[in-house]
Design a protein around this motif. Structure first.
Motif, PDB file in Angstrom:
ATOM      1  N   ASP A   8     -39.712   3.431 -29.499  1.00  0.00           N
ATOM      2  CA  ASP A   8     -40.147   3.140 -28.133  1.00  0.00           C
ATOM      3  C   ASP A   8     -40.161   1.637 -27.882  1.00  0.00           C
ATOM      4  N   LYS A   9     -39.794   1.263 -26.656  1.00  0.00           N
ATOM      5  CA  LYS A   9     -39.878  -0.132 -26.225  1.00  0.00           C
ATOM      6  C   LYS A   9     -41.209  -0.303 -25.510  1.00  0.00           C
ATOM      7  N   VAL A  10     -41.992  -1.277 -25.971  1.00  0.00           N
ATOM      8  CA  VAL A  10     -43.333  -1.491 -25.437  1.00  0.00           C
ATOM      9  C   VAL A  10     -43.525  -2.956 -25.062  1.00  0.00           C
ATOM     10  N   ILE A  11     -44.558  -3.201 -24.262  1.00  0.00           N
ATOM     11  CA  ILE A  11     -44.944  -4.560 -23.888  1.00  0.00           C
ATOM     12  C   ILE A  11     -46.424  -4.718 -24.216  1.00  0.00           C
ATOM     13  N   CYS A  12     -46.755  -5.849 -24.797  1.00  0.00           N
ATOM     14  CA  CYS A  12     -48.150  -6.150 -25.114  1.00  0.00           C
ATOM     15  C   CYS A  12     -48.871  -6.540 -23.820  1.00  0.00           C
ATOM     16  N   ILE A  13     -49.968  -5.834 -23.505  1.00  0.00           N
ATOM     17  CA  ILE A  13     -50.749  -6.155 -22.315  1.00  0.00           C
ATOM     18  C   ILE A  13     -52.106  -6.761 -22.677  1.00  0.00           C
ATOM     19  N   ASN A  14     -52.432  -6.793 -23.958  1.00  0.00           N
ATOM     20  CA  ASN A  14     -53.691  -7.393 -24.386  1.00  0.00           C
ATOM     21  C   ASN A  14     -53.467  -8.084 -25.715  1.00  0.00           C
ATOM     22  N   ALA A  15     -53.361  -9.401 -25.672  1.00  0.00           N
ATOM     23  CA  ALA A  15     -53.158 -10.203 -26.877  1.00  0.00           C
ATOM     24  C   ALA A  15     -54.398 -11.029 -27.180  1.00  0.00           C
ATOM     25  N   ASN A  16     -55.539 -10.524 -26.766  1.00  0.00           N
ATOM     26  CA  ASN A  16     -56.793 -11.230 -26.998  1.00  0.00           C
ATOM     27  C   ASN A  16     -57.331 -10.865 -28.381  1.00  0.00           C
ATOM     28  N   PHE A  17     -56.847 -11.559 -29.395  1.00  0.00           N
ATOM     29  CA  PHE A  17     -57.274 -11.290 -30.774  1.00  0.00           C
ATOM     30  C   PHE A  17     -58.424 -12.189 -31.199  1.00  0.00           C
ATOM     31  N   GLY A  18     -58.757 -13.180 -30.381  1.00  0.00           N
ATOM     32  CA  GLY A  18     -59.932 -14.025 -30.577  1.00  0.00           C
ATOM     33  C   GLY A  18     -60.170 -14.438 -32.010  1.00  0.00           C
ATOM     34  N   ALA A  19     -61.386 -14.167 -32.479  1.00  0.00           N
ATOM     35  CA  ALA A  19     -61.809 -14.585 -33.818  1.00  0.00           C
ATOM     36  C   ALA A  19     -60.984 -13.928 -34.917  1.00  0.00           C
ATOM     37  N   THR A  20     -60.520 -12.714 -34.690  1.00  0.00           N
ATOM     38  CA  THR A  20     -59.705 -12.030 -35.703  1.00  0.00           C
ATOM     39  C   THR A  20     -58.436 -12.823 -35.987  1.00  0.00           C
ATOM     40  N   GLY A  21     -57.766 -13.258 -34.941  1.00  0.00           N
ATOM     41  CA  GLY A  21     -56.549 -14.037 -35.104  1.00  0.00           C
ATOM     42  C   GLY A  21     -56.814 -15.385 -35.754  1.00  0.00           C
ATOM     43  N   LEU A  22     -57.877 -16.048 -35.335  1.00  0.00           N
ATOM     44  CA  LEU A  22     -58.215 -17.358 -35.903  1.00  0.00           C
ATOM     45  C   LEU A  22     -58.607 -17.262 -37.371  1.00  0.00           C
ATOM     46  N   TYR A  27     -51.393 -13.910 -40.761  1.00  0.00           N
ATOM     47  CA  TYR A  27     -50.772 -12.786 -40.062  1.00  0.00           C
ATOM     48  C   TYR A  27     -50.215 -13.218 -38.714  1.00  0.00           C
ATOM     49  N   THR A  28     -49.181 -12.526 -38.283  1.00  0.00           N
ATOM     50  CA  THR A  28     -48.593 -12.735 -36.971  1.00  0.00           C
ATOM     51  C   THR A  28     -49.135 -11.655 -36.042  1.00  0.00           C
ATOM     52  N   PHE A  29     -49.506 -12.050 -34.839  1.00  0.00           N
ATOM     53  CA  PHE A  29     -50.062 -11.123 -33.856  1.00  0.00           C
ATOM     54  C   PHE A  29     -49.150 -11.062 -32.632  1.00  0.00           C
ATOM     55  N   PRO A  30     -49.168  -9.945 -31.911  1.00  0.00           N
ATOM     56  CA  PRO A  30     -48.362  -9.833 -30.697  1.00  0.00           C
ATOM     57  C   PRO A  30     -48.776 -10.854 -29.636  1.00  0.00           C
ATOM     58  N   ILE A  31     -47.836 -11.156 -28.761  1.00  0.00           N
ATOM     59  CA  ILE A  31     -48.041 -12.099 -27.666  1.00  0.00           C
ATOM     60  C   ILE A  31     -47.963 -11.323 -26.352  1.00  0.00           C
ATOM     61  N   ALA A  32     -48.870 -11.620 -25.435  1.00  0.00           N
ATOM     62  CA  ALA A  32     -48.883 -10.939 -24.131  1.00  0.00           C
ATOM     63  C   ALA A  32     -47.556 -11.116 -23.418  1.00  0.00           C
ATOM     64  N   GLU A  33     -47.182 -10.098 -22.677  1.00  0.00           N
ATOM     65  CA  GLU A  33     -45.963 -10.070 -21.870  1.00  0.00           C
ATOM     66  C   GLU A  33     -44.682 -10.112 -22.700  1.00  0.00           C
ATOM     67  N   THR A  34     -44.779  -9.782 -23.966  1.00  0.00           N
ATOM     68  CA  THR A  34     -43.616  -9.811 -24.848  1.00  0.00           C
ATOM     69  C   THR A  34     -43.176  -8.384 -25.158  1.00  0.00           C
ATOM     70  N   VAL A  86     -53.845  -8.967 -19.889  1.00  0.00           N
ATOM     71  CA  VAL A  86     -54.954  -9.753 -20.418  1.00  0.00           C
ATOM     72  C   VAL A  86     -54.322 -10.946 -21.124  1.00  0.00           C
ATOM     73  N   ASN A  87     -54.803 -12.151 -20.849  1.00  0.00           N
ATOM     74  CA  ASN A  87     -54.251 -13.383 -21.411  1.00  0.00           C
ATOM     75  C   ASN A  87     -52.773 -13.525 -21.112  1.00  0.00           C
ATOM     76  N   PRO A  88     -52.384 -13.479 -19.836  1.00  0.00           N
ATOM     77  CA  PRO A  88     -50.959 -13.637 -19.524  1.00  0.00           C
ATOM     78  C   PRO A  88     -50.459 -15.011 -19.904  1.00  0.00           C
ATOM     79  N   LYS A  89     -49.146 -15.121 -20.060  1.00  0.00           N
ATOM     80  CA  LYS A  89     -48.542 -16.413 -20.378  1.00  0.00           C
ATOM     81  C   LYS A  89     -48.858 -17.396 -19.255  1.00  0.00           C
ATOM     82  N   GLU A  90     -49.041 -18.626 -19.634  1.00  0.00           N
ATOM     83  CA  GLU A  90     -49.292 -19.691 -18.651  1.00  0.00           C
ATOM     84  C   GLU A  90     -48.017 -19.934 -17.854  1.00  0.00           C
ATOM     85  N   ASN A  91     -48.154 -20.241 -16.593  1.00  0.00           N
ATOM     86  CA  ASN A  91     -46.982 -20.622 -15.796  1.00  0.00           C
ATOM     87  C   ASN A  91     -46.493 -21.977 -16.276  1.00  0.00           C
ATOM     88  N   GLU A  92     -45.212 -22.083 -16.467  1.00  0.00           N
ATOM     89  CA  GLU A  92     -44.654 -23.338 -16.968  1.00  0.00           C
ATOM     90  C   GLU A  92     -44.162 -24.192 -15.834  1.00  0.00           C
TER      91      GLU A  92
END
Length: 92
Positions: A8-22, A27-34, A86-92
């Motif tokens: 399946d092709k999916v898109i990450c809609i919540n990349a808020n890993f907060g303290a877990t990611g830090l 580990y590599t974590f998914p990025i929102a809108e990817t 959640v946590n969308p990419k910043e506008n560039e």
């Protein structure tokens, strides 16, 4: 049972890993809108392994110990217009 299946092709809609990611920089974590492709499901069926992210095993002696990601963090690619990110990419 998962709402996703392998391939399946999916898109990450919540990349808020907060303290877990830090706290786990090894580990590599998914990025929102990817876009990702599901390459496997956790044995409980509620978390995904992604083709584009391959993390080291948490325990080399046990199978099914790669970091995986809760399925609620993703939607099918064709459903993206129905969700707010959640946590969308910043506008560039």
């Amino acid at each position: 049972m998962s709402k996703f299946k392998i391939g399946d092709k999916v898109i990450c809609i919540n990349a808020n890993f907060g303290a877990t990611g830090l706290a786990n920089p090894q580990y590599t974590f998914p990025i929102a809108e990817t876009n990702y492709i599901v390459r496997g499901l956790h044995s409980e069926g509620n978390a995904l392994l992604l083709e584009e992210i391959k993390n080291p095993l948490i325990n080399e002696k046990l199978a099914d110990t790669e970091v995986c990601f809760w399925e609620w963090r993703f939607i099918h690619k064709d459903q993206v217009s129905n969700y707010s990110l959640v946590n969308p990419k910043e506008n560039e």
